[in-house]
Design a protein around this motif. Structure first.
Motif, short mmCIF file in Angstrom:
data_model
loop_
_atom_site.label_atom_id
_atom_site.label_comp_id
_atom_site.label_asym_id
_atom_site.label_seq_id
_atom_site.Cartn_x
_atom_site.Cartn_y
_atom_site.Cartn_z
N VAL A 1 3.31 3.68 -10.96
CA VAL A 1 2.04 2.98 -10.73
C VAL A 1 2.32 1.52 -10.36
N THR A 2 3.28 0.91 -11.05
CA THR A 2 3.65 -0.47 -10.75
C THR A 2 4.20 -0.60 -9.34
N PHE B 1 -3.49 -2.10 -10.24
CA PHE B 1 -2.52 -1.10 -10.68
C PHE B 1 -1.56 -1.65 -11.73
N VAL C 1 3.20 1.05 -6.76
CA VAL C 1 2.05 1.00 -5.86
C VAL C 1 1.43 -0.40 -5.88
N GLY C 2 1.26 -0.96 -7.08
CA GLY C 2 0.69 -2.30 -7.19
C GLY C 2 1.56 -3.35 -6.53
N ALA D 1 -1.08 -0.51 -15.96
CA ALA D 1 0.23 0.04 -16.31
C ALA D 1 0.86 -0.75 -17.45
#
Length: 209
Positions: free
Chosen positions: A185-186, A137, A188-189, A141
Motif C-alpha cells: 500500500v505504501t 495510502f 502505491v502512495g 498503512a
C-alpha cells in the motif's frame, strides 16, 4: 474446529481494535500540536519557510521531478514500516511506536496548517496535491501497522498471551503478513507522491499557484 482463514484475520483485527483507536488518537494529538506549532513561528521563520517553499514550487513548475525522488521516498517510508515491525516484535517497543505516530501527525498538521496560513487557497491546493494525495495510502498503512505493532508488543508482555504459544505464533504470522501488505500500500502512495504530485504542481502553476 477448523477456523476459516478469513475468520482468523477478522479475529486478529478485532483483537487489535483498541490499539487502533489509541494509534488514531495519538495521530490526532500530533496533528493538533503540529497546527498549534505554526502559531509559535516568528515572522522571520515564516518568511524563510515561505521563501523555501516558493523556490521549490517554481522549480517543480519549470521541470517536474519524478524518478529520482521515488526511490528515496519509498526507502524512507519502508524504513518507518520496518521500524514499526521491529518495535512490534520487541517487548519495550510500545512507547516508541507512539512517538513515531505522534511525530507523523505533528509533521502532517504543521505542514498543512503552514500551507493554508501562508498561501491561503493556493496553499490548500498545494496541500491537496502533495500532502493529501500521498497520505491517502501512506497514512492508513502507517496507522494500521502501528496499531498491530502496539497490540503484538502487548501480547509479548502479557502473561496470559505468552502461555498461548500457538496463538502467539499466529499473531506473529499475521503481523508479518500485515506489514508486507502495508508495504505494498505504501508503494502505491509513494508512486503517487513521486509521479502524480509533481504533475499536479506543474498543472497548478498554470493557475497562478
Amino acid at each position: 474446529m477448523i477456523t476459516a482463514p478469513g475468520n482468523r484475520i477478522q479475529q486478529h483485527f478485532g483483537r487489535y481494535t483498541p490499539q487502533l483507536y489509541i494509534a488514531l488518537a495519538t495521530l490526532l494529538v500530533g496533528i493538533l500540536f503540529g497546527v498549534l506549532a505554526v502559531g509559535t513561528l516568528s515572522m522571520a521563520d515564516k518568511l524563510s519557510l515561505l521563501g523555501y517553499l516558493r523556490r521549490f514550487l517554481n522549480l517543480e513548475a519549470q521541470a517536474p521531478t519524478y524518478h529520482h525522488i521515488f526511490r528515496q521516498a519509498l526507502a524512507d517510508n519502508l524504513k518507518v514500516l520496518g521500524l514499526l515491525y521491529l518495535l512490534g516484535v520487541s517487548v519495550a517497543g510500545m512507547p516508541l511506536v507512539m512517538v513515531i505516530v505522534f511525530f507523523r501527525g505533528f509533521v502532517l498538521g504543521f505542514a498543512s496548517a503552514f500551507l493554508v496560513t501562508a498561501m491561503q487557497w493556493q496553499g490548500a491546493g498545494v496541500g491537496l496535491a502533495t500532502i493529501g494525495l500521498t497520505n491517502i495510502f501512506v497514512l492508513p498503512a502507517l496507522v494500521i501497522a502501528a496499531s498491530v505493532a502496539l497490540g503484538f508488543s502487548w501480547d509479548l508482555i502479557s502473561p496470559k498471551r505468552r502461555q498461548e504459544g500457538v496463538e502467539l505464533a499466529r499473531g506473529f504470522a499475521f503481523f508479518t503478513g500485515l506489514v508486507v501488505v502495508m508495504a505494498a500500500v505504501t508503494l502505491v502512495g509513494t508512486a503517487l507522491e513521486s509521479y502524480a504530485s509533481p504533475f499536479l504542481l506543474h498543472f497548478l502553476s498554470n493557475w497562478g499557484v
